[in-house]
Design a protein around this motif. Structure first.
Motif, PDB file in Angstrom:
ATOM      1  N   ARG A 220      45.541   4.168   2.852  1.00 13.22           N
ATOM      2  CA  ARG A 220      44.485   4.702   1.989  1.00 13.22           C
ATOM      3  C   ARG A 220      43.959   6.035   2.506  1.00 13.22           C
ATOM      4  O   ARG A 220      43.695   6.951   1.726  1.00 13.22           O
ATOM      5  N   LEU A 221      43.787   6.148   3.815  1.00 12.53           N
ATOM      6  CA  LEU A 221      43.349   7.428   4.395  1.00 12.53           C
ATOM      7  C   LEU A 221      44.389   8.517   4.143  1.00 12.53           C
ATOM      8  O   LEU A 221      44.053   9.663   3.835  1.00 12.53           O
ATOM      9  N   GLN A 222      45.657   8.145   4.298  1.00  4.20           N
ATOM     10  CA  GLN A 222      46.737   9.110   4.055  1.00  4.20           C
ATOM     11  C   GLN A 222      46.766   9.538   2.585  1.00  4.20           C
ATOM     12  O   GLN A 222      46.976  10.716   2.275  1.00  4.20           O
ATOM     13  N   ARG A 223      46.546   8.564   1.706  1.00  5.09           N
ATOM     14  CA  ARG A 223      46.533   8.878   0.275  1.00  5.09           C
ATOM     15  C   ARG A 223      45.384   9.824  -0.065  1.00  5.09           C
ATOM     16  O   ARG A 223      45.549  10.735  -0.880  1.00  5.09           O
ATOM     17  N   PHE A 224      44.236   9.617   0.565  1.00  2.00           N
ATOM     18  CA  PHE A 224      43.092  10.514   0.348  1.00  2.00           C
ATOM     19  C   PHE A 224      43.461  11.945   0.754  1.00  2.00           C
ATOM     20  O   PHE A 224      43.148  12.905   0.048  1.00  2.00           O
ATOM     21  N   THR A 225      44.144  12.073   1.874  1.00  2.46           N
ATOM     22  CA  THR A 225      44.568  13.398   2.354  1.00  2.46           C
ATOM     23  C   THR A 225      45.548  14.043   1.386  1.00  2.46           C
ATOM     24  O   THR A 225      45.466  15.250   1.094  1.00  2.46           O
ATOM     25  N   GLU A 226      46.475  13.240   0.848  1.00  7.37           N
ATOM     26  CA  GLU A 226      47.455  13.769  -0.110  1.00  7.37           C
ATOM     27  C   GLU A 226      46.767  14.298  -1.371  1.00  7.37           C
ATOM     28  O   GLU A 226      47.180  15.303  -1.939  1.00  7.37           O
ATOM     29  N   LEU A 227      45.721  13.605  -1.776  1.00  8.25           N
ATOM     30  CA  LEU A 227      45.044  13.962  -3.035  1.00  8.25           C
ATOM     31  C   LEU A 227      44.053  15.102  -2.882  1.00  8.25           C
ATOM     32  O   LEU A 227      43.806  15.833  -3.841  1.00  8.25           O
ATOM     33  N   THR A 228      43.468  15.264  -1.706  1.00  6.41           N
ATOM     34  CA  THR A 228      42.403  16.269  -1.529  1.00  6.41           C
ATOM     35  C   THR A 228      42.753  17.390  -0.563  1.00  6.41           C
ATOM     36  O   THR A 228      42.108  18.437  -0.566  1.00  6.41           O
ATOM     37  N   GLY A 229      43.752  17.167   0.278  1.00  7.28           N
ATOM     38  CA  GLY A 229      44.063  18.152   1.304  1.00  7.28           C
ATOM     39  C   GLY A 229      43.158  18.037   2.516  1.00  7.28           C
ATOM     40  O   GLY A 229      43.244  18.858   3.437  1.00  7.28           O
ATOM     41  N   LEU A 230      42.287  17.035   2.540  1.00  4.12           N
ATOM     42  CA  LEU A 230      41.344  16.840   3.640  1.00  4.12           C
ATOM     43  C   LEU A 230      41.685  15.564   4.402  1.00  4.12           C
ATOM     44  O   LEU A 230      41.922  14.518   3.809  1.00  4.12           O
ATOM     45  N   ASP A 231      41.676  15.672   5.728  1.00  2.00           N
ATOM     46  CA  ASP A 231      42.033  14.537   6.582  1.00  2.00           C
ATOM     47  C   ASP A 231      40.770  13.951   7.210  1.00  2.00           C
ATOM     48  O   ASP A 231      40.109  14.617   8.022  1.00  2.00           O
ATOM     49  N   PRO A 232      40.397  12.719   6.866  1.00  2.00           N
ATOM     50  CA  PRO A 232      39.177  12.117   7.407  1.00  2.00           C
ATOM     51  C   PRO A 232      39.183  11.985   8.926  1.00  2.00           C
ATOM     52  O   PRO A 232      38.115  11.851   9.545  1.00  2.00           O
ATOM     53  N   THR A 233      40.369  12.022   9.542  1.00  2.00           N
ATOM     54  CA  THR A 233      40.440  11.862  11.002  1.00  2.00           C
ATOM     55  C   THR A 233      40.237  13.175  11.747  1.00  2.00           C
ATOM     56  O   THR A 233      40.167  13.180  12.973  1.00  2.00           O
ATOM     57  N   VAL A 234      40.160  14.301  10.989  1.00  2.00           N
ATOM     58  CA  VAL A 234      39.919  15.610  11.596  1.00  2.00           C
ATOM     59  C   VAL A 234      38.429  15.929  11.458  1.00  2.00           C
ATOM     60  O   VAL A 234      37.911  15.952  10.337  1.00  2.00           O
ATOM     61  N   PRO A 235      37.724  16.165  12.566  1.00  2.00           N
ATOM     62  CA  PRO A 235      36.273  16.336  12.510  1.00  2.00           C
ATOM     63  C   PRO A 235      35.776  17.375  11.503  1.00  2.00           C
ATOM     64  O   PRO A 235      34.826  17.123  10.758  1.00  2.00           O
ATOM     65  N   SER A 236      36.419  18.547  11.473  1.00  2.00           N
ATOM     66  CA  SER A 236      35.937  19.578  10.551  1.00  2.00           C
ATOM     67  C   SER A 236      36.131  19.155   9.094  1.00  2.00           C
ATOM     68  O   SER A 236      35.275  19.413   8.231  1.00  2.00           O
ATOM     69  N   ASP A 237      37.250  18.475   8.803  1.00  2.00           N
ATOM     70  CA  ASP A 237      37.482  17.962   7.450  1.00  2.00           C
ATOM     71  C   ASP A 237      36.509  16.837   7.133  1.00  2.00           C
ATOM     72  O   ASP A 237      36.003  16.719   6.013  1.00  2.00           O
ATOM     73  N   ALA A 238      36.226  16.006   8.141  1.00  2.00           N
ATOM     74  CA  ALA A 238      35.336  14.866   7.921  1.00  2.00           C
ATOM     75  C   ALA A 238      33.953  15.315   7.487  1.00  2.00           C
ATOM     76  O   ALA A 238      33.312  14.670   6.648  1.00  2.00           O
ATOM     77  N   ALA A 239      33.499  16.444   8.025  1.00  2.00           N
ATOM     78  CA  ALA A 239      32.177  16.947   7.644  1.00  2.00           C
ATOM     79  C   ALA A 239      32.155  17.351   6.174  1.00  2.00           C
ATOM     80  O   ALA A 239      31.199  17.053   5.445  1.00  2.00           O
ATOM     81  N   LEU A 240      33.227  18.014   5.728  1.00  2.00           N
ATOM     82  CA  LEU A 240      33.296  18.426   4.318  1.00  2.00           C
ATOM     83  C   LEU A 240      33.438  17.202   3.407  1.00  2.00           C
ATOM     84  O   LEU A 240      32.833  17.149   2.328  1.00  2.00           O
ATOM     85  N   ILE A 241      34.203  16.227   3.853  1.00  2.00           N
ATOM     86  CA  ILE A 241      34.373  14.994   3.057  1.00  2.00           C
ATOM     87  C   ILE A 241      33.026  14.296   2.880  1.00  2.00           C
ATOM     88  O   ILE A 241      32.711  13.768   1.822  1.00  2.00           O
ATOM     89  N   THR A 242      32.226  14.294   3.940  1.00  2.00           N
ATOM     90  CA  THR A 242      30.898  13.687   3.854  1.00  2.00           C
ATOM     91  C   THR A 242      30.064  14.346   2.773  1.00  2.00           C
ATOM     92  O   THR A 242      29.363  13.666   2.001  1.00  2.00           O
ATOM     93  N   LEU A 243      30.158  15.690   2.676  1.00  2.00           N
ATOM     94  CA  LEU A 243      29.431  16.405   1.618  1.00  2.00           C
ATOM     95  C   LEU A 243      29.970  16.041   0.238  1.00  2.00           C
ATOM     96  O   LEU A 243      29.204  15.809  -0.704  1.00  2.00           O
ATOM     97  N   ILE A 244      31.283  15.949   0.145  1.00  5.92           N
ATOM     98  CA  ILE A 244      31.911  15.657  -1.144  1.00  5.92           C
ATOM     99  C   ILE A 244      31.527  14.263  -1.633  1.00  5.92           C
ATOM    100  O   ILE A 244      31.255  14.052  -2.824  1.00  5.92           O
ATOM    101  N   LEU A 245      31.481  13.305  -0.717  1.00 10.39           N
ATOM    102  CA  LEU A 245      31.224  11.921  -1.090  1.00 10.39           C
ATOM    103  C   LEU A 245      29.741  11.565  -1.041  1.00 10.39           C
ATOM    104  O   LEU A 245      29.375  10.393  -1.214  1.00 10.39           O
ATOM    105  N   ALA A 246      28.889  12.561  -0.846  1.00 10.26           N
ATOM    106  CA  ALA A 246      27.453  12.299  -0.763  1.00 10.26           C
ATOM    107  C   ALA A 246      26.929  11.750  -2.070  1.00 10.26           C
ATOM    108  O   ALA A 246      25.978  10.970  -2.103  1.00 10.26           O
ATOM    109  N   ARG A 247      27.573  12.180  -3.189  1.00  8.82           N
ATOM    110  CA  ARG A 247      27.194  11.634  -4.490  1.00  8.82           C
ATOM    111  C   ARG A 247      28.423  11.014  -5.127  1.00  8.82           C
ATOM    112  O   ARG A 247      29.539  11.515  -4.962  1.00  8.82           O
ATOM    113  N   PRO A 248      28.251   9.946  -5.898  1.00  2.00           N
ATOM    114  CA  PRO A 248      29.390   9.262  -6.527  1.00  2.00           C
ATOM    115  C   PRO A 248      30.148  10.212  -7.434  1.00  2.00           C
ATOM    116  O   PRO A 248      29.544  11.095  -8.036  1.00  2.00           O
TER     117      PRO A 248
END
Length: 372
Positions: free
Chosen positions: A344-372
């Motif tokens: 599922r994490l890999q699929r998220f990366t494929e769809l968004t270009g952002l890797d949740p396991t990379v700290p800098s990407d994780a910060a942006l993902i947090t902003l993106i997912l802040a609202r549904p």
């Protein structure tokens, strides 16, 4: 030379000018381009009478060169304004000598034909006065019209980019001037100030028929996202420019321009564009404002296209992982196998270009997912 024969024949031709002009107009109307031109039959006949009368008077020895030149220039400019193709106009003008010579020869008596034949150069010179002035005026007017069109287009584009207009009529006019659909999807590329020359070379090499715009000394391109000549993403990423997210519709170009223009200042290498993904911390620090919804949509469009169930499973997994940073803890919390979580994490990366396991990407993902 204007012999007596030429003067007499020209004078007699003027006596039946209306018929001659009508015959000329009919021949012109059959030429390519005139059948669909905005030149009316009445105007064509009227112009033919005016020009042929001046040519006949000139051949008869009257000093009307200045008047003929003025009329020729007026006609040339008007034909350009009417949208008649230059090739069509020149076909008609080049026909003048043949037509005029045949009319004079048919009018001449048997004892005038020989003397008239010695006046070929005189007839040619008269027609050349008309030809040179009508062609020069046409080209001059066309240049002027194109300059005005460019100024008008630049003015409309500037107003759009600075957010001064979203009027549907003006958007439609700008779309027509740019040859782009109002509701298209676009990327904006703004040249990096330090790599302006490289940007011009890149645009010429990679964007077929690139229409390079300049506003306030800043070069930029508007690229249709799904057009037939759109470069692939990897090629856009190689531009020495700030690259905006995808913009929906011309009305949103102003936001795309603002993002790309700010990113352009951050380009450090002529082979790498500055994008939202590479420089989002800087943009967030400055305040994304209107740009954030567009940026967020760019990153999540493929994720949002999934069915509600699939999207929810992936998003919930990413949120859970970001809250702990542990694969094992997240798998236990969600009651899923470790491999399922990783997929599922890999699929998220494929769809968004952002890797949740990379700290800098994780910060942006947090902003993106802040609202549904």
């Amino acid at each position: 030379m204007h012999t007596t024969a030429l003067r007499d024949v020209a004078d007699r031709c003027r006596g039946r000018l209306s018929k001659i002009a009508e015959e000329y107009a009919q021949e012109v109307r059959r030429l390519p381009g005139y059948a669909v031109a905005t030149v009316t039959d009445d105007e064509l006949s009227r112009t033919a009478r005016e020009v042929l009368d001046l040519l006949m008077r000139m051949l008869a020895g009257d000093d009307v060169r200045g008047t003929l030149s003025a009329v020729s220039e007026r006609v040339g400019r008007h034909r350009a304004q009417q949208g008649l193709a230059l090739d069509s106009l020149l076909r008609a003008v080049r026909m003048d000598f043949r037509f005029l010579w045949e009319v004079l020869r048919d009018e001449a008596d048997a004892d005038e034909v020989l003397a008239l034949s010695e006046e070929v150069a005189t007839v040619w010179e008269a027609v050349e006065v008309h030809t040179s002035h009508i062609q020069a005026a046409y080209i001059d007017e066309l240049v002027s019209m194109n300059r005005q069109l460019e100024l008008e287009r630049a003015s409309l584009l500037r107003r759009l980019l600075v957010g001064e207009t979203s009027d549907p009529t003006q958007l439609a006019h700008l779309a027509s001037a740019l040859g782009l659909p109002v509701l298209g999807r676009y990327r904006v590329l703004v040249a990096a100030p330090r790599f302006a020359d490289a940007f011009r070379r890149w645009a010429k090499e990679h964007v077929a028929g690139a229409d390079l715009h300049v506003i306030d000394g800043t070069q930029f391109l508007i690229v249709e996202r799904s057009g037939p000549r759109t470069p692939p993403e990897a090629r856009l990423q190689s531009a020495p420019a700030g690259l905006s997210p995808t913009i929906d519709g011309l009305a949103g170009l102003g936001v795309g321009w603002q993002i790309a223009r700010r990113l352009a200042d951050e380009v450090t290498e002529p082979q790498n564009a500055a994008t939202l993904l590479t420089h989002w911390p800087m943009l967030v620090e400055e305040g994304l404002g209107e740009a954030w919804p567009i940026a967020r949509r760019e990153l999540t469009s493929r994720l949002d296209a999934l069915s509600a169930g699939k999207r929810s499973a992936i998003v919930d997994t990413v949120r859970a992982y970001l809250s702990s940073g542990s694969i094992g803890d997240t798998a236990s919390r969600l009651f899923v196998h470790r491999n399922t979580l990783l997929k599922r994490l890999q699929r998220f990366t494929e769809l968004t270009g952002l890797d949740p396991t990379v700290p800098s990407d994780a910060a942006l993902i947090t902003l993106i997912l802040a609202r549904p």
